[in-house]
Motif scaffolding. Structure first.
Motif, mmCIF file in Angstrom:
data_model
loop_
_atom_site.group_PDB
_atom_site.id
_atom_site.type_symbol
_atom_site.label_atom_id
_atom_site.label_comp_id
_atom_site.label_asym_id
_atom_site.label_seq_id
_atom_site.Cartn_x
_atom_site.Cartn_y
_atom_site.Cartn_z
ATOM 1 N N ALA A 91 35.597 -21.248 -5.297
ATOM 2 C CA ALA A 91 35.338 -21.571 -3.892
ATOM 3 C C ALA A 91 34.365 -20.582 -3.267
ATOM 4 O O ALA A 91 33.577 -20.940 -2.381
ATOM 5 N N SER A 92 34.384 -19.331 -3.752
ATOM 6 C CA SER A 92 33.496 -18.314 -3.171
ATOM 7 C C SER A 92 32.026 -18.614 -3.434
ATOM 8 O O SER A 92 31.145 -18.113 -2.738
ATOM 9 N N SER A 93 31.762 -19.449 -4.441
ATOM 10 C CA SER A 93 30.365 -19.784 -4.761
ATOM 11 C C SER A 93 29.814 -20.889 -3.875
ATOM 12 O O SER A 93 28.602 -21.139 -3.865
ATOM 13 N N LYS A 94 30.695 -21.552 -3.115
ATOM 14 C CA LYS A 94 30.280 -22.738 -2.353
ATOM 15 C C LYS A 94 30.434 -22.597 -0.843
ATOM 16 O O LYS A 94 30.046 -23.503 -0.112
ATOM 17 N N CYS A 95 31.016 -21.503 -0.386
ATOM 18 C CA CYS A 95 31.389 -21.439 1.031
ATOM 19 C C CYS A 95 30.294 -20.932 1.957
ATOM 20 O O CYS A 95 30.331 -21.188 3.164
ATOM 21 N N ARG A 96 29.304 -20.217 1.450
ATOM 22 C CA ARG A 96 28.357 -19.572 2.363
ATOM 23 C C ARG A 96 27.521 -20.555 3.181
ATOM 24 O O ARG A 96 27.293 -20.317 4.374
#
Length: 469
Positions: A91-96
């Protein structure tokens, strides 16, 4: 009746509120703090640990899933749920992009934080700017916000959320997200968790709270007493060695002492007690609070010389400065002869190779316990500096057990309409230990999941998906 009630006012709560509102649900957010102190511990954050397979604007190089997982596995010692941890990592790769849509801005890391230039995305303006951006976005989208509204009880019906109570006020909703933080500012609970040590001390009495004074764990305690499944060791927390002169609450990032790996750390008996060069500082800074908490009087002293100056983020308050080691010992009120003996033994054990604070270099000690594995250089160049350290609790790890839908569990069964995010469930991923930025990764991932799942429940109940106002 409101569709989704969000209890809490930090990053996880705001992510949940925004996701639920985007899905068409009406949302009410209850923040226990007054407006000027809104945001919980999120206002003190700086960055988000992000998986990425290649360079991305402020992120250099690549930080793939497996490396992220191994970093987390190492700091937790395996006390983590791999399924949920990998969910957070992905999820950290898609949230920004979603964060940027809601006004969050990122910047390259400043000097002093270059060790995490590859792994962490830094917020422009820090956590306070992130929190303010989310609140602006929430207000613009019609999320209702109530400040000064601490929730002290939840009405449940066989594990199903019915209403929340704040004193005489009662708030009904079709679904609810709990994101009200841990119990780090509850001194009595900290005392219970840490107990009394063999020296007759109550370690928690000497803890400082890096984060918000409003996280007293009232809702967490209520839920556990009401039969919600708990997870985590109550004595485990994000616990950092901070300046002993820091304020009792809300000292935040600026109270940290970051020169530990460049020198030695002594206890009040002037003895070393752990390897200061075990690993890079962002992977080890959060173990030092617990280490200091285990020392007599819950105090430690970071000692460096002139060679370390300019190689770490300087603390807010100047340390004690002396031209000789005996003078520094006297200023720190440490036993002078033992102090000099400890530093002399360390200096004699140093095997200096090619010093490089940006790498796991070959500067180490030999025949010394505890060893110093990297960045070991003699402390022999005046002036000498000393900083007193105390344990600084950021957030606690005891929380509620969840699944990948962020559902609260009762006797192993997931609730239909009660979800949890942020510190109140971080112990599912962080059984112990910490690595920089992962708390924001957990809060962002599960806040977004909880908000989306709560809105989905509302849609199932009503058959209606309202458009954003």
């Amino acid at each position: 009746m409101i569709d989704v009630l969000v209890i809490g006012g930090g990053n996880a709560a705001l992510c949940a509120a925004l996701m639920a509102r985007e899905a068409g649900a009406s949302v009410l957010l209850l923040e226990s703090a007054p407006r000027e102190w809104r945001g919980g511990n999120s206002q003190h954050t700086r960055n988000l640990r992000c998986m990425h397979d290649g360079p991305q604007d402020v992120l250099v190089d690549a930080y793939p899933e497996e490396e992220y997982w191994q970093d987390l596995l190492k700091v937790t010692g395996g006390v983590t749920d791999e399924h949920l941890a990998r969910l957070v990592i992905r999820a950290s790769s898609k949230c920004r992009p979603w964060m940027q849509k809601h006004g969050v801005r990122f910047q390259p890391p400043l000097s002093g934080a270059l060790h995490v230039a590859r792994t962490n995305a830094f917020f422009m303006g820090g956590g306070k700017a992130l929190v303010n951006a989310y609140y602006r976005s929430a207000e613009a989208r019609g999320v209702q916000i109530r400040y000064d509204t601490p929730v002290d009880a939840i009405e449940l019906d066989s594990g199903r959320f019915v209403a929340a109570r704040s004193g005489a006020q009662r708030f009904e909703a079709r679904a609810c997200v709990l994101a009200a933080g841990g119990f780090e500012s509850n001194r009595q609970w900290l005392r219970e968790a840490w107990g009394q040590n063999e020296r007759g001390e109550w370690p928690a009495d000497n803890f400082l709270i890096r984060g918000t004074r409003f996280n007293e764990g009232v809702l967490l305690r209520f839920m556990i007493d009401a039969g919600a499944d708990a997870i985590g060791d109550p004595s485990q927390s994000h616990c950092v060695a901070i300046d002993a002169r820091a304020p009792l609450y809300d000292g935040g990032i600026c109270t940290r002492i970051d020169c530990v790996s460049l020198g030695v750390v002594l206890n009040r008996d002037a003895k070393r007690f752990y390897d200061e060069g075990e690993d890079f500082w962002p992977k080890r800074y959060a173990i030092w609070g617990r280490l200091v908490a285990q020392q007599p009087g819950q105090i430690g002293y970071s000692i460096i010389d002139a060679n370390a100056i300019g190689r770490f983020m300087p603390p807010v308050f100047p340390g004690e400065i002396a031209d000789t080691l005996p003078e520094l010992a006297r200023k720190l009120k440490l036993p002078e002869s033992t102090f000099v003996e400890t530093i002399s033994a360390y200096n004699a054990a140093c095997r200096v190779g090619t010093f490089d604070h940006t790498a796991l270099d070959d500067c180490r000690t030999e025949n010394l316990l505890p060893p110093k594995t990297h960045w070991a250089r003699p402390i022999d160049t005046p002036p000498f500096y000393g900083y007193a350290l105390r344990p600084g609790i950021t957030f606690t790890y005891l929380g509620l057990r969840v699944n990948d839908k962020a559902q609260v569990h009762f006797g192993g069964r997931p609730s239909e309409n009660l979800f949890v995010a942020g510190e109140m469930m971080a112990g599912n991923v962080l059984g112990k230990g910490y690595t920089a930025g992962v708390g924001m990764s957990i809060g962002t991932a599960f806040g977004r999941i909880a908000g989306a799942e709560a809105a989905r429940v509302v849609t199932q109940q009503t058959g209606v998906c309202r458009a954003e106002a």
